[in-house]
Design a protein around this motif. Structure first.
Motif, PDB file in Angstrom:
ATOM      1  N   LEU A  67       0.857  -1.186   0.000  1.00  0.00           N
ATOM      2  CA  LEU A  67       0.000   0.000   0.000  1.00  0.00           C
ATOM      3  C   LEU A  67       0.891   1.232   0.000  1.00  0.00           C
ATOM      4  O   LEU A  67       1.932   1.249   0.663  1.00  0.00           O
ATOM      5  CB  LEU A  67      -0.886   0.020   1.254  1.00  0.00           C
ATOM      6  CG  LEU A  67      -1.737   1.256   1.491  1.00  0.00           C
ATOM      7  CD1 LEU A  67      -2.950   1.258   0.572  1.00  0.00           C
ATOM      8  CD2 LEU A  67      -2.183   1.320   2.937  1.00  0.00           C
ATOM      9  N   ILE A  68       0.486   2.250  -0.752  1.00  0.00           N
ATOM     10  CA  ILE A  68       1.169   3.543  -0.735  1.00  0.00           C
ATOM     11  C   ILE A  68       0.125   4.599  -0.401  1.00  0.00           C
ATOM     12  O   ILE A  68      -0.974   4.599  -0.972  1.00  0.00           O
ATOM     13  CB  ILE A  68       1.818   3.878  -2.097  1.00  0.00           C
ATOM     14  CG1 ILE A  68       2.878   2.844  -2.469  1.00  0.00           C
ATOM     15  CG2 ILE A  68       2.430   5.281  -2.069  1.00  0.00           C
ATOM     16  CD1 ILE A  68       3.461   3.029  -3.862  1.00  0.00           C
TER      17      ILE A  68
ATOM     18  N   ARG B 112      -0.624   9.946  -9.203  1.00  0.00           N
ATOM     19  CA  ARG B 112      -1.902  10.665  -9.097  1.00  0.00           C
ATOM     20  C   ARG B 112      -3.013   9.928  -9.854  1.00  0.00           C
ATOM     21  O   ARG B 112      -4.157   9.910  -9.416  1.00  0.00           O
ATOM     22  CB  ARG B 112      -1.763  12.089  -9.618  1.00  0.00           C
ATOM     23  CG  ARG B 112      -0.966  12.990  -8.697  1.00  0.00           C
ATOM     24  CD  ARG B 112      -1.033  14.427  -9.164  1.00  0.00           C
ATOM     25  NE  ARG B 112      -0.153  15.294  -8.424  1.00  0.00           N
ATOM     26  CZ  ARG B 112      -0.437  15.860  -7.258  1.00  0.00           C
ATOM     27  NH1 ARG B 112      -1.582  15.611  -6.683  1.00  0.00           N
ATOM     28  NH2 ARG B 112       0.429  16.661  -6.669  1.00  0.00           N
ATOM     29  N   GLN B 113      -2.656   9.318 -10.966  1.00  0.00           N
ATOM     30  CA  GLN B 113      -3.631   8.592 -11.769  1.00  0.00           C
ATOM     31  C   GLN B 113      -4.132   7.336 -11.047  1.00  0.00           C
ATOM     32  O   GLN B 113      -5.287   6.953 -11.188  1.00  0.00           O
ATOM     33  CB  GLN B 113      -3.011   8.218 -13.107  1.00  0.00           C
ATOM     34  CG  GLN B 113      -3.981   7.687 -14.125  1.00  0.00           C
ATOM     35  CD  GLN B 113      -3.310   7.474 -15.465  1.00  0.00           C
ATOM     36  OE1 GLN B 113      -2.148   7.074 -15.534  1.00  0.00           O
ATOM     37  NE2 GLN B 113      -4.034   7.739 -16.523  1.00  0.00           N
ATOM     38  N   LEU B 114      -3.276   6.720 -10.260  1.00  0.00           N
ATOM     39  CA  LEU B 114      -3.625   5.469  -9.587  1.00  0.00           C
ATOM     40  C   LEU B 114      -4.215   5.646  -8.192  1.00  0.00           C
ATOM     41  O   LEU B 114      -4.763   4.702  -7.632  1.00  0.00           O
ATOM     42  CB  LEU B 114      -2.389   4.566  -9.488  1.00  0.00           C
ATOM     43  CG  LEU B 114      -1.886   3.995 -10.809  1.00  0.00           C
ATOM     44  CD1 LEU B 114      -0.542   3.302 -10.604  1.00  0.00           C
ATOM     45  CD2 LEU B 114      -2.904   3.036 -11.409  1.00  0.00           C
ATOM     46  N   GLN B 115      -4.116   6.841  -7.629  1.00  0.00           N
ATOM     47  CA  GLN B 115      -4.609   7.025  -6.265  1.00  0.00           C
ATOM     48  C   GLN B 115      -6.121   6.938  -6.222  1.00  0.00           C
ATOM     49  O   GLN B 115      -6.818   7.386  -7.114  1.00  0.00           O
ATOM     50  CB  GLN B 115      -4.114   8.324  -5.653  1.00  0.00           C
ATOM     51  CG  GLN B 115      -4.835   9.569  -6.090  1.00  0.00           C
ATOM     52  CD  GLN B 115      -4.225  10.817  -5.494  1.00  0.00           C
ATOM     53  OE1 GLN B 115      -3.021  10.924  -5.335  1.00  0.00           O
ATOM     54  NE2 GLN B 115      -5.059  11.768  -5.180  1.00  0.00           N
TER      55      GLN B 115
ATOM     56  N   GLU C 262      -4.847   6.856  -1.353  1.00  0.00           N
ATOM     57  CA  GLU C 262      -4.157   5.575  -1.265  1.00  0.00           C
ATOM     58  C   GLU C 262      -4.015   4.924  -2.635  1.00  0.00           C
ATOM     59  O   GLU C 262      -4.883   5.063  -3.481  1.00  0.00           O
ATOM     60  CB  GLU C 262      -4.929   4.609  -0.364  1.00  0.00           C
ATOM     61  CG  GLU C 262      -5.021   5.055   1.068  1.00  0.00           C
ATOM     62  CD  GLU C 262      -5.810   4.091   1.922  1.00  0.00           C
ATOM     63  OE1 GLU C 262      -6.362   3.101   1.398  1.00  0.00           O
ATOM     64  OE2 GLU C 262      -5.886   4.332   3.139  1.00  0.00           O
ATOM     65  N   ILE C 263      -2.927   4.206  -2.806  1.00  0.00           N
ATOM     66  CA  ILE C 263      -2.767   3.317  -3.955  1.00  0.00           C
ATOM     67  C   ILE C 263      -2.824   1.920  -3.376  1.00  0.00           C
ATOM     68  O   ILE C 263      -1.939   1.515  -2.618  1.00  0.00           O
ATOM     69  CB  ILE C 263      -1.438   3.568  -4.698  1.00  0.00           C
ATOM     70  CG1 ILE C 263      -1.419   4.995  -5.246  1.00  0.00           C
ATOM     71  CG2 ILE C 263      -1.263   2.552  -5.823  1.00  0.00           C
ATOM     72  CD1 ILE C 263      -0.133   5.391  -5.924  1.00  0.00           C
TER      73      ILE C 263
END
Length: 79
Positions: free
Chosen positions: A16-17, A53-56, A61-62
């Motif tokens: 997780l990011i 930013r596209q994946l959050q 969270e990613i």
């Protein structure tokens, strides 16, 4: 060590990011493994910031799906 290399090393060991915007061009990334905080770093490489930013998702969270996509995009082995 370059920013991208450092990021990929941390990415390889996380599940997780969580992102925090430091500015329009810079993010602070916190890396977690199974809910435990592992490490953090600032990211300012424009292409990487755009990918993150596209994946959050919600809560900046990613999640595991986004982590797998990032690993595939950057040639990091998916475990």
């Amino acid at each position: 060590m370059s920013e991208l290399t450092d990021f990929l090393n941390k990415l390889s060991a996380c599940s997780l990011i969580v992102l925090t915007a430091a500015s329009e061009e810079r993010l602070y990334c916190r890396f977690f493994l199974n809910g435990v905080y592992m490490d953090g770093m600032f990211v300012s490489a424009p292409a990487l910031v755009a990918q993150l930013r596209q994946l959050q998702g919600e809560g900046e969270e990613i999640d595991s799906r986004g982590i797998v996509l990032l690993k595939q995009l950057h040639g990091v082995p998916v475990s």
